[in-house]
Enzyme design. Structure first.
Site, mmCIF file in Angstrom:
data_model
loop_
_atom_site.group_PDB
_atom_site.id
_atom_site.type_symbol
_atom_site.label_atom_id
_atom_site.label_comp_id
_atom_site.label_asym_id
_atom_site.label_seq_id
_atom_site.Cartn_x
_atom_site.Cartn_y
_atom_site.Cartn_z
ATOM 1 N N HIS A 132 1.944 6.241 -1.521
ATOM 2 C CA HIS A 132 0.945 5.646 -0.659
ATOM 3 C C HIS A 132 -0.453 6.973 -0.479
ATOM 4 O O HIS A 132 -0.928 7.160 0.579
ATOM 5 C CB HIS A 132 1.715 6.066 0.870
ATOM 6 C CG HIS A 132 1.044 5.343 2.075
ATOM 7 N ND1 HIS A 132 0.415 4.029 1.859
ATOM 8 C CD2 HIS A 132 0.874 5.773 3.310
ATOM 9 C CE1 HIS A 132 0.101 3.764 3.044
ATOM 10 N NE2 HIS A 132 -0.008 4.626 4.146
ATOM 11 N N ASP A 188 6.094 3.604 5.576
ATOM 12 C CA ASP A 188 4.605 4.475 5.049
ATOM 13 C C ASP A 188 4.817 5.837 5.922
ATOM 14 O O ASP A 188 5.183 6.165 7.009
ATOM 15 C CB ASP A 188 3.648 3.744 5.720
ATOM 16 C CG ASP A 188 3.395 2.435 4.735
ATOM 17 O OD1 ASP A 188 4.343 2.080 3.805
ATOM 18 O OD2 ASP A 188 2.427 1.804 4.628
ATOM 19 N N ASP A 189 3.938 6.682 5.124
ATOM 20 C CA ASP A 189 3.449 8.097 5.971
ATOM 21 C C ASP A 189 4.423 9.213 5.942
ATOM 22 O O ASP A 189 4.132 10.186 6.794
ATOM 23 C CB ASP A 189 2.862 7.634 7.363
ATOM 24 C CG ASP A 189 1.577 6.623 7.328
ATOM 25 O OD1 ASP A 189 1.226 6.144 6.190
ATOM 26 O OD2 ASP A 189 1.071 6.536 8.259
ATOM 27 N N HIS A 246 7.055 2.872 9.882
ATOM 28 C CA HIS A 246 6.461 4.298 9.825
ATOM 29 C C HIS A 246 7.588 5.268 10.128
ATOM 30 O O HIS A 246 8.119 5.009 11.418
ATOM 31 C CB HIS A 246 5.305 4.688 10.340
ATOM 32 C CG HIS A 246 3.913 3.746 9.929
ATOM 33 N ND1 HIS A 246 3.980 2.423 10.469
ATOM 34 C CD2 HIS A 246 2.953 3.868 9.235
ATOM 35 C CE1 HIS A 246 2.784 1.715 10.031
ATOM 36 N NE2 HIS A 246 2.371 2.901 9.343
ATOM 37 N N TYR A 286 -3.952 1.723 4.991
ATOM 38 C CA TYR A 286 -4.789 0.563 5.610
ATOM 39 C C TYR A 286 -4.635 -0.870 4.874
ATOM 40 O O TYR A 286 -5.037 -1.728 5.463
ATOM 41 C CB TYR A 286 -6.112 1.014 5.921
ATOM 42 C CG TYR A 286 -6.321 2.581 6.538
ATOM 43 C CD1 TYR A 286 -5.790 2.841 7.720
ATOM 44 C CD2 TYR A 286 -6.601 3.414 5.647
ATOM 45 C CE1 TYR A 286 -6.043 4.123 8.197
ATOM 46 C CE2 TYR A 286 -6.519 4.790 6.039
ATOM 47 C CZ TYR A 286 -6.330 4.949 7.354
ATOM 48 O OH TYR A 286 -6.531 6.262 7.675
ATOM 49 N N HIS A 331 -3.710 9.808 1.877
ATOM 50 C CA HIS A 331 -3.885 8.850 2.855
ATOM 51 C C HIS A 331 -5.460 8.586 2.966
ATOM 52 O O HIS A 331 -5.904 8.262 4.048
ATOM 53 C CB HIS A 331 -3.229 8.997 4.238
ATOM 54 C CG HIS A 331 -2.730 7.747 4.848
ATOM 55 N ND1 HIS A 331 -3.775 7.369 5.834
ATOM 56 C CD2 HIS A 331 -1.717 7.231 4.876
ATOM 57 C CE1 HIS A 331 -3.123 6.080 6.236
ATOM 58 N NE2 HIS A 331 -1.801 6.144 5.740
HETATM 59 NI NI NI Z 1 -0.218 4.708 6.072
#
Ligand code: NI
Length: 262
Positions: free
Chosen positions: A117, A66-67, A208, A158, A121
């Site tokens: 995603h 993620d991210d 991540h 989350y 965010h």
């Molecule tokens: Ni995230």
């Protein structure tokens, strides 16, 4: 038959060229996938390690990141995954796509799955309905522009979205079943230990690619689990392998386990 001899004979007797290309090694893939019983005469000739590989059920696991994308860390991760023949799934933040389109294209070209995603965010569970739609669509448009048409599955930031807002989502949603809290630990060895301790076949592991320590951990996890007989596949492949048709608006922790939306 030796290839040179075969090619020579092919020239003289006009054998079809394909006959020369036939592999010398027997094809044991049916045995490996459990589709056939291993004949006793073959069993006797195999060393113990090969035998264990053939008899054991195949084990699959999905790494998710993620991210990202982030130019330095994601590039290093893609290099490492390519070297190891491991596929992964990237849940990308939309606003980080401009300038990193090459990384998104590379993910697709190298057999990874690209997911959404959201654009910035946001915490979808408390965002108003218009924001939910806008955040998902904006990221989707950027991903489509970079990677081409496709279904970009959603990982809610989350891991939470709520039942009412989930009805607005037209793709499957992916939670996770192993969370080593890599963003908090920021320590390769601890992240590797947390994953190896918890992982079971069919798991979806959350990491991540934004953190250098997480990239180091991911590559070591691949090395260790590959030695243990695991194959790394995308989330989409994991569903296909397990024969589960994922539904839009449903949040999955694994293909065989959904997660409550609230
Ligand atoms: Ni995230």
């Amino acid at each position: 038959m030796k290839k040179a001899v075969c090619t020579f004979l092919a020239g003289v007797f006009l054998l079809p060229a394909a006959a020369c290309a036939r592999p010398v090694e027997p094809d044991l893939s049916d045995y490996a996938s459990g589709m056939a019983e291993i004949p006793v005469e073959i069993l006797g000739e195999l060393d113990e390690e090969t035998l264990a590989d053939l008899v054991e059920e195949p084990k699959y696991v999905a790494l998710t990141f993620d991210d990202g994308p982030r130019e330095d860390t994601t590039t290093r991760l893609l290099d490492g995954l390519l070297e190891r023949g491991a596929a992964a799934t990237f849940f990308v933040i939309g606003q980080q796509v401009p300038g990193n389109e090459g990384l998104i294209r590379r993910m697709k070209a190298e057999g990874h799955q690209v997911g959404n995603h959201t654009y910035s965010h946001v915490r979808l569970i408390t965002a108003d309905m218009d924001t939910v739609v806008e955040e998902v669509h904006k990221a989707e448009a950027l991903l489509t522009e970079a990677a081409g048409e496709g279904s970009f599955w959603l990982r809610p930031p989350y891991g939470r979205i709520g039942a009412e807002r989930a009805e607005l989502i037209h793709t499957p949603m992916i939670y996770w079943s192993v969370d080593p809290q890599d963003w908090k630990l920021l320590n390769k060895d601890k992240v590797v230990a947390a994953v190896l301790d918890a992982v079971r076949p069919g798991d979806i592991i959350l990491l991540h690619d934004f953190y250098s320590t997480s990239v180091d951990a991911a590559l070591e996890i691949v090395d260790r689990l590959q030695k243990d007989g695991y194959d790394f596949v995308t989330v989409e492949e994991l569903f296909r392998i397990q024969g589960v048709e994922p539904q839009a608006g449903v949040l999955y922790a694994r293909p065989d386990r959904t997660r409550s939306l609230d």
